[in-house]
Design an enzyme around this catalytic site. Structure first.
Site: not given
Ligand code: 0A1
Ligand code: ZN
Length: 879
Positions: A266-267, A270, A303, A306
């Site tokens: 989804g997103a 970073n 996001e 996060h």
């Molecule tokens: N951390 C992001 C989701 C995400 C997870 C893995 C990815 O590539 C393998 C890409 C994005 C979230 O929770 O929005």
């Molecule tokens: Zn997440």
């Protein structure tokens, strides 16, 4: 599979790193086929228990050009290099390590690491993608200060972005230019991002509660610049909500979002530079549905949230993924509830959990929210880690109350800002801030499966006591460690009047009063809760607000369900009781079908349906939800061996029978909700469209009403209404239906997100020759294997949402999916592996299907060069 079996990683093997990277300076000289990455790291040795001095850097799919220590070029004898690691043996405790590598983003179709999308450059580093960009200690507990210089051709890449603040930018000879970004916050490399290309942007500002102005930017491809306003509004709402609810303020001067068309998930959060699947950014009323608008609002929030839950406090290792994901999903759920409707959001989340996470937890991929091992980490971005994880976080709030939960959050940040921590650290903060013992919560993290709680009641008319016994089991057994399960209940008379019952004195510790409800804390395998001075046997409203992620078996029969559906003060239980009545109706239908008896509607269900439809006091969204039948797959979940044909026939019959029986009222409701107003994304307007389109779905079961759908389609008022109309038409192979599909294509073939909808609708259609239709879609000139959204819109939808079409008794659906998984394995392993899930539940089907599904899985397993991703899912499915 390649000759050696892939390695399994275990939580129990965790060891801190023996080196730290104090800072990293990256220089990217971007080129589609030969990008040069220069990586200068200040390293320090920090001995761990193993006493090993070797420095083992992760690195894959990159070419090592040079390696220097303190300015001395190393030769090949100075290090070991294989497909996954670069191993050095430095003798100093502190030194500078410089590594120069090369990679080819243009050829990277896995969409992990540095890749190209629509001619632009972008990165995706979570979970372990950074090691395909440069050699590094690719683990979340290695935090470093990042400085990134990007050099690129200026005409092709006017925009050069990375994390943090822009510190320098200038032109270079040969039509090139560069930019330098510095991130003042230490971070793990999975939060690194780089974007370069020709993008347009919209800009806004947000004033934080401590008075700082934050520069907000959304970057998109130029043709999408008119679709960013909703995303920007959502970002500002998220920033404000996090300040109000948790006192959490944004910490950089700039917050950037980039929308790209090719993205695996989804997103991605970073630091300061979120990269989004364009699906979760772009919207205008003509192109996006209410569901899209809500998705954008919640993913933007997710996001953004996060930044504190994930970035400022991150995970020690990938087994802790739910620490950031469960918590952040919980936060975005609460946010969406506050923006729209708390009960509606709760019901939608429970539906999602039941239709996606419960099956995962009952199938071959079942794992605890804190997995204990993995082969491919990317396979563990699951409904369990995310959604069940969020339910477990919600348990703390249910037990401690909102204020207690906030105290726990405050302590968590106070203790752990800037650290990489574990789920135990989170639990300890919750416990310590509230001076309570939460150690029993640990069981939720390490035991897989959906707990089943069975409720039994005993009423003693003489003593006027009501005993409620709750018993918990996990996978049919008493759980190894009993779980702490809060069950929120309430009482009423058979006339629907609320009743206040008092618990017996000795129960006081395991019970808490919550408004008009009681919170029962089930901590033992089996426990009795006694209420006194109970004059008559009451109706019990169980599991209000879905207070725990369990399957609750209650003794409630039809009369109790009818009372609850009509009168309960708790919106969740009202909805749940309607679902239970619908389920009862369909279950008796399945038995009738199996005994070749005529199908009927259960009278109590029909009566409840009538009363919901006529209830003018009910919130329109809740009404829409109450009138929606449980999905076929949810009915299927009630059976050990799924009677597929019977469920299909009964589901179809039930919709048809309701449409006939209530055609007048449905039509009236439909017409009363026809409003001629411009689209607004606002609670009441959303609810109206939702109910109107639920009515349309029933109405369209009667051929004379198809014209209503055609008319709604032709109005082109907004995408929500257009798509709902097209969806009901797609199940009919009529000239009208073909004409509308054609018109839709004409209108939208240049808008990839809308075109995805055109593919999805056809992939989900309940038509007899669905296999031919899927093949046609796969051969369509607009179908692209390299675009995950497009692949999901055909193959994901077919496998997950076209239950009947996919499970054709001939097995052609299984074969098709297996062939496509094999094809995608070589293009994008993450996407390939996610498509396998519908085959993995083969054990639940009849013997014919079981065999065919297994064969399809075996054909995948027999493929050469199978990725770790696909191997792990398929081999577990067959085990
Ligand atoms: N951390 C992001 C989701 C995400 C997870 C893995 C990815 O590539 C393998 C890409 C994005 C979230 O929770 O929005
Ligand atoms: Zn997440």
């Amino acid at each position: 599979m390649s000759s050696s079996l892939p390695v399994t990683h275990y939580l129990k093997d965790y060891q801190p790193s023996n080196y730290q990277i104090d800072s990293i300076e990256l220089t990217f000289d971007l080129d589609p086929l030969a990008t040069r990455v220069t990586n200068v790291m200040q390293m320090t040795f920090s001995p761990n228990a193993s006493d090993d001095r070797r420095l083992v850097l992760n690195g894959q799919k990159i070419t090592l050009l040079e390696c220097w220590i303190n300015g001395n070029l190393l030769s090949a004898e100075d290090y070991d290099l294989d497909d996954e690691f670069l191993t050095l043996s430095p003798s100093l405790d502190a030194f500078e390590l410089k590594i120069v590598t090369q990679c080819a983003p243009q050829n990277n179709t896995s969409l992990e690491g540095l890749y190209r999308t629509s001619g632009n450059y972008c990165t995706q580093c979570e979970a372990l993608g950074f090691q395909t960009i440069t050699y590094y200690l690719d683990r979340p507990d290695v935090l470093s200060f990042f400085t990134t210089k990007i050099i690129a051709d200026k005409s092709q890449n006017a925009v050069l972005l990375s994390n943090g603040n822009l510190v320098e930018a200038s032109d270079l000879p040969d039509g090139k230019h560069y930019a330098v970004w510095h991130d003042p916050f230490k971070k793990p490399c999975y939060l690194f991002a780089l974007v370069a290309g020709n993008l347009s942007l919209i800009q806004d500002t947000y004033q934080t509660m401590d008075g700082r102005l934050v520069d907000l930017r959304i970057y998109v491809e130029p043709q999408n610049i008119d679709k960013c306003d909703h995303a920007m509004a959502s970002l500002k709402k998220s920033m404000q909500w996090d300040e109000e609810r948790y006192g959490l303020v944004y910490d950089l001067d700039i917050y950037m979002i980039v929308a790209v068309d090719d993205f695996n998930m989804g997103a991605m959060e970073n630091k300061g530079l979120n990269v989004f699947n364009s699906k979760f950014v772009l919207a205008k009323p003509e192109t996006a549905t209410d569901v899209d608008y809500e998705g954008i609002e919640s993913v933007i929030a997710h996001e953004y949230f996060h930044n504190w839950t994930g970035n400022r406090v991150t995970c020690r290792d990938w087994f802790q993924l739910t620490l950031k994901e469960g918590l952040t999903v919980f936060r975005d759920q609460e946010f969406t509830g506050d923006m729209l409707s708390i009960p509606v959001k709760r019901i939608e989340d429970v539906k999602r959990l039941r239709s996606n996470q419960f099956p995962e937890d009952a199938g071959p991929m079942a794992h605890p929210i804190q997995p204990q091992s993995y082969i491919e980490m990317n396979n563990f971005y699951t409904m369990t880690v995310y959604e069940k994880g969020a339910e477990v976080v919600r348990l703390y709030q249910t037990l401690l109350g909102r204020d207690g939960f906030r105290k726990g959050m405050d302590l968590y940040f106070q203790r752990h800002d800037g650290q990489a921590v574990t789920v135990e650290d989170f639990r300890n903060a919750m416990a310590d801030a509230n001076h309570v013992d939460l150690s029993q919560m640990q069981a939720w993290y390490v035991q897989e499966g959906t707990p089943v709680v069975t409720a039994k009641t005993h009423y003693d008319a003489k003593l006027q006591t009501l005993t409620l016994s709750l018993e918990q089991t996990l996978k049919g057994k008493v759980p190894q460690q009993p779980l702490m399960i809060p069950v929120l209940i309430g009482f009423m008379g058979y006339d629907g009047q609320p009743l206040t019952l008092m618990p017996s004195v000795q129960d006081k510790n395991s019970l808490e009063e919550r408004g008009d409800s009681w919170l029962l804390k089930l901590t033992e395998p089996k426990q009795d809760f006694i209420f006194e001075q109970v004059a008559t046997y009451p109706v019990i409203s169980y599991l209000r607000d879905f207070s725990a992620p369990i399957i609750l078996k209650t003794p409630n029969a039809l009369p109790e369900l009818e009372v609850l559906a009509q009168y309960d003060s708790n919106a969740f239980v009202r909805w749940e009781s309607m679902q239970a009545l619908a389920l009862a109706s369909m279950e008796q239908g399945v038995s009738a079908y199996q005994q070749q008896q005529p199908l009927t509607l259960l009278p109590s269900f029909a009566a409840a349906f009538a009363s919901v439809l006529a209830d003018s006091s009910l919130d329109l969204s809740l009404k829409a939800l109450a009138l929606t039948l449980p999905e076929m797959t949810y009915v299927a979940d009630q059976y050990t061996e799924i009677p597929l044909e019977a469920i299909q026939a009964v589901h179809q019959f039930t919709q048809q029978a309701l449409a006939e029986k209530f055609s007048q009222a449905l039509l009236q409701t439909y017409e009363s909700l026809q409003v001629n107003e411009p689209y607004r994304y606002e609670k009441q307007a959303i609810a109206q469209r939702k109910l109107k389109n639920v009515c349309l779905k029933y109405l369209a079961k009667l051929p004379q009403n198809l014209a209503i759908a055609v008319n709604q389609f032709e109005q082109k008022s907004n995408m929500t209404d257009v798509l709902s109309a097209l969806e009901v038409l797609s199940h009919h192979q009529t000239a009208d239906s073909a004409k509308c599909l054609q018109a839709f294509y004409q209108d939208w073939s240049k808008d990839s997100l809308v075109l995805d909808k055109w593919f999805s609708i056809q992939a989900a259609a309940q038509v007899p020759d669905i296999l031919a239709q899927i093949n046609q879609l796969l051969q369509h000139p607009d179908f692209k294997y390299t675009n995950p959204n497009r692949v999901r819109s055909v193959l994901g939808v077919f496998g997950r949402l076209n239950w009947v079409g996919f499970h054709q008794a001939s097995g052609t659906g299984y074969q098709l999916l297996a062939e496509q998984v094999i094809k995608l394995n070589g293009i994008n392993p993450q996407i390939a592996s996610r498509l396998v899930a519908p085959l993995s539940h083969w054990k639940r089907y009849d013997s014919g299907r079981r065999l065919l599904m297994r064969q399809a899985l075996e054909s995948i397993l027999a493929t050469e060069n199978l990725s770790k991703d696909v191997y792990e899912i398929v081999s577990r499915s067959l085990a």
